[in-house]
Write an enzyme that holds these catalytic residues in place. Structure first.
Site, PDB file in Angstrom:
ATOM      1  N   PRO A   1       0.624  -1.173   0.264  1.00  0.00           N
ATOM      2  CA  PRO A   1       0.204  -0.021  -0.098  1.00  0.00           C
ATOM      3  C   PRO A   1       0.774   1.352  -0.030  1.00  0.00           C
ATOM      4  CG  PRO A   1       0.206  -0.957   2.251  1.00  0.00           C
ATOM      5  CD  PRO A   1       0.540  -2.133   1.298  1.00  0.00           C
ATOM      6  N   GLY A   2       0.552   2.517  -0.644  1.00  0.00           N
ATOM      7  CA  GLY A   2       1.265   3.946  -0.548  1.00  0.00           C
ATOM      8  C   GLY A   2      -0.067   4.399  -0.456  1.00  0.00           C
ATOM      9  N   ARG A   3      -0.819   5.102  -0.634  1.00  0.00           N
ATOM     10  CA  ARG A   3      -1.831   5.572  -0.369  1.00  0.00           C
ATOM     11  C   ARG A   3      -2.678   5.450   0.586  1.00  0.00           C
ATOM     12  NH1 ARG A   3      -4.989   9.313  -2.876  1.00  0.00           N
ATOM     13  NH2 ARG A   3      -7.456   9.181  -2.050  1.00  0.00           N
TER      14      ARG A   3
ATOM     15  N   ARG B   1      -2.442  16.543  -8.717  1.00  0.00           N
ATOM     16  CA  ARG B   1      -3.735  15.884  -8.562  1.00  0.00           C
ATOM     17  C   ARG B   1      -4.705  16.123  -8.863  1.00  0.00           C
ATOM     18  NH1 ARG B   1      -6.018  12.692  -5.013  1.00  0.00           N
ATOM     19  NH2 ARG B   1      -5.417  10.567  -6.377  1.00  0.00           N
TER      20      ARG B   1
ATOM     21  N   CYS C   1       0.901  30.079 -13.771  1.00  0.00           N
ATOM     22  CA  CYS C   1      -0.058  30.571 -15.179  1.00  0.00           C
ATOM     23  C   CYS C   1      -0.079  29.086 -16.191  1.00  0.00           C
ATOM     24  CB  CYS C   1       1.080  31.205 -16.094  1.00  0.00           C
ATOM     25  SG  CYS C   1       1.973  30.473 -16.043  1.00  0.00           S
ATOM     26  N   GLU C   2      -1.316  28.064 -15.736  1.00  0.00           N
ATOM     27  CA  GLU C   2      -1.375  27.571 -16.272  1.00  0.00           C
ATOM     28  C   GLU C   2      -3.128  27.544 -15.950  1.00  0.00           C
ATOM     29  OE1 GLU C   2      -0.050  24.579 -17.980  1.00  0.00           O
ATOM     30  OE2 GLU C   2       1.972  25.252 -17.585  1.00  0.00           O
TER      31      GLU C   2
HETATM   32  C1  LIG Z   1       3.559  -1.513  -8.468  1.00  0.00           C
HETATM   33  C2  LIG Z   1       2.628  -0.446  -7.273  1.00  0.00           C
HETATM   34  N1  LIG Z   1       2.988  -1.017  -6.117  1.00  0.00           N
HETATM   35  C3  LIG Z   1       2.233   0.128  -5.224  1.00  0.00           C
HETATM   36  C4  LIG Z   1       1.245   1.052  -5.468  1.00  0.00           C
HETATM   37  C5  LIG Z   1       0.661   1.696  -4.775  1.00  0.00           C
HETATM   38  O1  LIG Z   1      -0.726   2.160  -5.085  1.00  0.00           O
HETATM   39  P1  LIG Z   1      -1.710   3.044  -4.015  1.00  0.00           P
HETATM   40  O2  LIG Z   1      -0.518   4.477  -3.477  1.00  0.00           O
HETATM   41  O3  LIG Z   1      -2.870   3.853  -4.615  1.00  0.00           O
HETATM   42  O4  LIG Z   1      -1.554   1.750  -2.862  1.00  0.00           O
HETATM   43  C6  LIG Z   1       1.881   1.693  -7.143  1.00  0.00           C
HETATM   44  C7  LIG Z   1       1.222   2.127  -7.674  1.00  0.00           C
HETATM   45  O5  LIG Z   1       1.442   3.375  -7.998  1.00  0.00           O
HETATM   46  C8  LIG Z   1       2.326   0.228  -7.788  1.00  0.00           C
HETATM   47  O6  LIG Z   1       2.879   1.024  -9.232  1.00  0.00           O
END
Ligand SMILES: Cc1ncc(COP(=O)(O)O)c(C=O)c1O
Length: 382
Positions: free
Chosen positions: A242-244, A279, A308-309
């Site tokens: 997970p990232g987001r 985003r 300026c966009e």
């Molecule tokens: C291979 C891979 N793993 C994990 C992530 C994390 O995704 P998220 O931030 O949506 O959880 C990404 C994001 O693009 C990714 O490309």
């Protein structure tokens, strides 16, 4: 939630635009992931927010890292992540990334058949599978559609696993990541189902990496259930990336009102824009906006940044009390792909970042200066 009075304090102390992170929410997000995924190994996709202070916190909590660039690998090394706690991924890895990953004992994600012969000798590898699915997110965030640049096709999987073994690598298993900010848990069910369909050809595997991509409102327990069942079908240990989900809700972008303008639409001009939070412009992302002043909210406003966009809008049609210059707005769910995607376009200095914990503020990235931005150019002249 950080109290409004403390947000005002941070804006006074560190200036705006300012990213603030709530340590309690970061901890809560990790606890939700752990509750849903049990003993799965968690690798934080640091592309979402690579701030070293956040990385150190997550590393201290036992989380590993997924890296997709030389700089991200260097960050992982800097916070002490290596070996079984490090994944090196990416569709076009450089020789430097293979060498750094090998030196640190990382697991590589193989993104194409041709990569087998590029891997350092005796690598540990997972094969990224493209399940060829349309998913519920913005097109630019979908990574598992047929024709996308990521992964090998379902049909190629057995041959790539075999090629890895023949080349003397350890073929640990499979990896799938279908995109980011995915709202519908059924998309994950469909992707995992396609992988499970390979079981008869692959035999048992050591690892299934189910990726990340979970939208903030997604049914995490449901996704986890499916991922665990799929891993179990392969006899595999489950990994997730997970990232987001880990950092989005912990982060808020604070921006001050510069002025207003009425031209048929109502614009509130603010001191942050596409250079601080890309985003909305890149993906049409909608971030919640909270005014930090009182008054009857009567009119709808578009939040426009200083660039300026024409696309430099942080939000549209937000109902606000009448804005007055100097007042503060909190743009929420900005901890992921916010500061990480900020840029120096227009020689704008990237914003400061501050962490809130137990009622205290700590600067975790100072605001850049114009000198920071042109330093590499000046050094090249010497
Ligand atoms: C291979 C891979 N793993 C994990 C992530 C994390 O995704 P998220 O931030 O949506 O959880 C990404 C994001 O693009 C990714 O490309």
């Amino acid at each position: 939630m950080i109290p409004a009075a403390d947000l005002h304090t941070a804006a006074e102390r560190f200036g705006t635009p300012l990213y603030v992170y709530d340590a309690a929410e970061l901890n809560a997000a990790l606890a939700r992931v752990r509750a849903a995924f049990g003993d799965a190994r968690v690798y934080y996709a640091m592309k979402a927010n690579p701030n070293l202070s956040l990385l150190r916190r997550l590393a201290a909590a036992g989380v590993g890292a997924e890296c997709v660039s030389p700089g991200e690998i260097a960050r992982a090394e800097k916070v002490g992540l290596s070996g079984e706690r490090l994944i090196v991924n990416g569709p076009a890895k450089s020789a430097h990334e293979y060498a750094a990953g090998a030196r640190l004992g990382a697991t590589f994600i193989v993104d194409r058949a041709e990569e087998v012969e590029l891997l350092p000798p005796a690598s540990r590898a997972l094969v990224r599978v493209n399940p060829a699915l349309e998913v519920s997110t913005h097109d630019h965030l979908a990574t598992g559609a047929a024709g996308s640049k990521f992964g090998v096709t379902l049909a190629q999987v057995p041959a790539v696993l075999e090629a890895l073994r023949v080349a003397g690598h350890t073929a640990l298993g499979l990896h799938v990541h279908i995109g980011s900010a995915i709202r519908d848990a059924h998309d994950f069910t469909a992707a995992f189902g396609r992988l499970a369909g390979l079981r008869a050809q692959t035999g048992p595997l050591a690892v299934l990496d189910a990726g990340g991509g979970w939208g903030l409102g997604a049914d995490l327990p449901g996704i986890a259930r499916e991922a665990r069942a799929t891993a179990a079908a392969f006899g595999a240990e489950l990994w997730v990336e997970p990232g987001r989900y880990l950092v989005a809700q912990a982060g808020t972008l604070l921006t001050r009102v510069v002025g207003t303008k009425r031209t048929g639409r109502n614009f509130v001009l603010v001191d942050a824009g596409m250079t601080e939070l890309l985003r909305p412009m890149l993906y049409g992302a909608a971030h919640p906006v909270t005014p930090l002043w009182d008054g009857p909210a009567t009119e709808r406003w578009d939040l426009a940044g200083p660039a300026c966009e024409s696309g430099d809008l942080l939000a549209r049609d937000v109902t606000l009390p009448t804005p007055v210059p100097g007042q503060l707005l909190a743009v929420g769910e900005a901890g992921a792909y916010g500061a990480a995607m900020s840029s120096n376009y227009l020689t704008r200095s990237r914003p400061a970042e501050a962490l809130y914990e137990d009622g205290q503020w700590r600067l975790v990235r100072r605001r850049e200066t114009p000198e920071d931005v042109w330093r590499a150019e000046e050094e090249a002249r010497q």
